[in-house]
Design an enzyme around this catalytic site. Structure first.
Site, PDB file in Angstrom:
ATOM      1  N   GLU A  14      15.895 -19.555  13.214  1.00 38.54           N
ATOM      2  CA  GLU A  14      17.039 -19.067  12.683  1.00 38.54           C
ATOM      3  C   GLU A  14      18.547 -19.482  13.225  1.00 38.54           C
ATOM      4  O   GLU A  14      19.149 -19.776  12.599  1.00 38.54           O
ATOM      5  CB  GLU A  14      17.048 -17.358  12.793  1.00 38.54           C
ATOM      6  CG  GLU A  14      15.905 -16.655  12.002  1.00 38.54           C
ATOM      7  CD  GLU A  14      16.471 -16.852  10.338  1.00 38.54           C
ATOM      8  OE1 GLU A  14      17.116 -16.335  10.123  1.00 38.54           O
ATOM      9  OE2 GLU A  14      15.453 -17.652   9.629  1.00 38.54           O
ATOM     10  N   GLU A  15      18.337 -19.766  14.430  1.00 39.49           N
ATOM     11  CA  GLU A  15      19.601 -20.115  15.205  1.00 39.49           C
ATOM     12  C   GLU A  15      19.819 -21.606  14.677  1.00 39.49           C
ATOM     13  O   GLU A  15      20.972 -22.051  14.680  1.00 39.49           O
ATOM     14  CB  GLU A  15      19.410 -20.022  16.814  1.00 39.49           C
ATOM     15  CG  GLU A  15      19.171 -18.686  17.286  1.00 39.49           C
ATOM     16  CD  GLU A  15      18.995 -18.730  18.813  1.00 39.49           C
ATOM     17  OE1 GLU A  15      18.577 -19.528  19.306  1.00 39.49           O
ATOM     18  OE2 GLU A  15      18.958 -17.422  19.420  1.00 39.49           O
ATOM     19  N   LEU A  16      18.669 -22.503  14.652  1.00 41.46           N
ATOM     20  CA  LEU A  16      18.735 -23.554  14.343  1.00 41.46           C
ATOM     21  C   LEU A  16      19.665 -23.951  12.952  1.00 41.46           C
ATOM     22  O   LEU A  16      20.599 -24.782  12.770  1.00 41.46           O
ATOM     23  CB  LEU A  16      17.580 -24.540  14.175  1.00 41.46           C
ATOM     24  CG  LEU A  16      17.652 -25.914  13.626  1.00 41.46           C
ATOM     25  CD1 LEU A  16      18.260 -26.700  14.629  1.00 41.46           C
ATOM     26  CD2 LEU A  16      16.178 -26.600  13.387  1.00 41.46           C
TER      27      LEU A  16
END
Length: 364
Positions: A14-16
């Site tokens: 998700e952060e990527l």
């Protein structure tokens, strides 16, 4: 990417996506570094969350493509973790130089230098190993130009090396010539190992050698470069044009002092934090620019030294510096080095200069 726990892996994915969105907007630069080979099973997670899978797979593919552009994303065999991290820091500093310079002192005059450099490099021609020389007086910006070139074109080559020191080049290359995978490689050895591998495996190489100060050094570098694959480019940096020509360099470029408007812009950025001097300091700024000899490094040093000082201090400092220089601008470097025969009053300006300029060592 090394975690084996599902929640952490999902959080990473998700952060990527967010990180890559910021890169697409130009808000940051992404350079992946893979510390271990123990990746989590991304495909298994994608199967468990099919609604998220398309965006996750797209992000992972994009990350892989980005990593392919940076040869230091993976740890070379035999290199210790600490030395590898030092190598990463060095390479990233070169890669990010162009994009993070903010156009202050770096981009002034760099466009016209880069245009000539591109013409000399002739990157569209892949039939030869081309060597070019960059020369000019100390402090004029040769190394800065070379680093801009590196940051602009390194992705076009299989192996890229920027040598700050070419002393004993033959011994260092021959040391690794016959070793496929040496068991111990230090950070100081890594560049030479890469050159030896490129030589042995006939790779397409970008090699930049700074501070070439003898004909023999130049000849040896050109000799080794003949074993690189066609399309390779070698850049030798020196203060001596004749040295480069005698070593066999056929394409050379002189980095000359800045034009007056360029010099005033650089000086003003460091002295006033803006591209031009205030009206009440204009005449003093002009005197300072001439005193610095239109050399980028001297302009940064002098501008940093005078920043924040009043007019009276400017007048006194410029008078004192002119007397110390004795007509030779290169003597300004001596103000940065304390010696036993100087009093405390004379050393204080040098301390101010050092304090206001952290990047001066990049110039040659």
């Amino acid at each position: 990417m090394t975690s084996g726990t599902k929640p952490c892996s999902i959080g990473f994915l998700e952060e990527l996506i967010v990180i890559l969105e910021f890169q697409e907007k130009g808000s940051l630069m992404v350079i992946p570094i893979f510390v271990t080979d123990n990746y989590f099973n991304a495909e298994e997670i994608c199967q468990q969350y099919p609604e998220k899978a398309p965006s996750w797979r797209t992000a992972l593919t994009e990350l892989t493509n980005i990593a392919a552009e940076y040869q230091f994303s993976q740890n070379p065999a035999g290199m210790g973790l600490l030395d590898w991290f030092k190598k990463i820091a060095h390479d990233i500093s070169l890669v990010s130089l162009y994009s993070t310079s903010n156009g202050l002192d770096g981009l002034v005059a760099m466009d016209r230098h880069m245009k000539v450099a591109y013409d000399l490099l002739d990157l569209e021609v892949d039939k030869e190993v081309r060597t070019i020389g960059i020369w000019g007086s100390g402090g004029v910006g040769k190394t800065t130009l070379a680093r801009y070139i590196y940051a602009e074109i390194f992705v076009k080559f299989q192996t890229c090396v920027f040598l700050d020191n070419v002393e004993n080049i033959e011994d260092k290359v021959l040391r690794f010539k016959g070793e496929e995978d040496p068991t111990v490689v230090t950070s100081s050895d890594h560049d030479w190992l890469e050159i030896a591998k490129a030589w042995r495996k006939h790779r397409k190489v970008l090699l930049i050698a700074d501070d070439v100060n003898s004909i023999e050094q130049g000849k040896r570098i050109i000799k080794y470069a003949k074993w690189f694959a066609p399309g390779s480019r070698v850049i030798l940096i020196s203060q001596n044009k004749d040295l480069l020509v005698d070593a066999g360099v056929k394409h050379e470029y002189e980095v000359r002092s800045l034009r007056y408007d360029e010099a005033l812009q650089i000086f003003s950025q460091f002295a006033f934090k803006q591209p031009y001097p205030p009206s009440d300091f204009e005449q003093l700024a002009v005197r300072a620019v001439h005193l610095a000899g239109f050399l980028p490094l001297a302009l940064r040093l002098l501008g940093s030294f005078l920043a924040g000082k009043g007019r009276e201090n400017w007048v006194a400092a410029l008078f004192k510096l002119k007397a110390k220089l004795g007509g030779n601008i290169m003597e300004v470097w001596k103000l940065m080095e304390p010696s036993g025969d100087r009093g405390q009053e004379e050393w204080e300006p040098a301390a101010d200069i050092m304090e206001g300029n952290e990047s001066s060592e990049d110039e040659t």
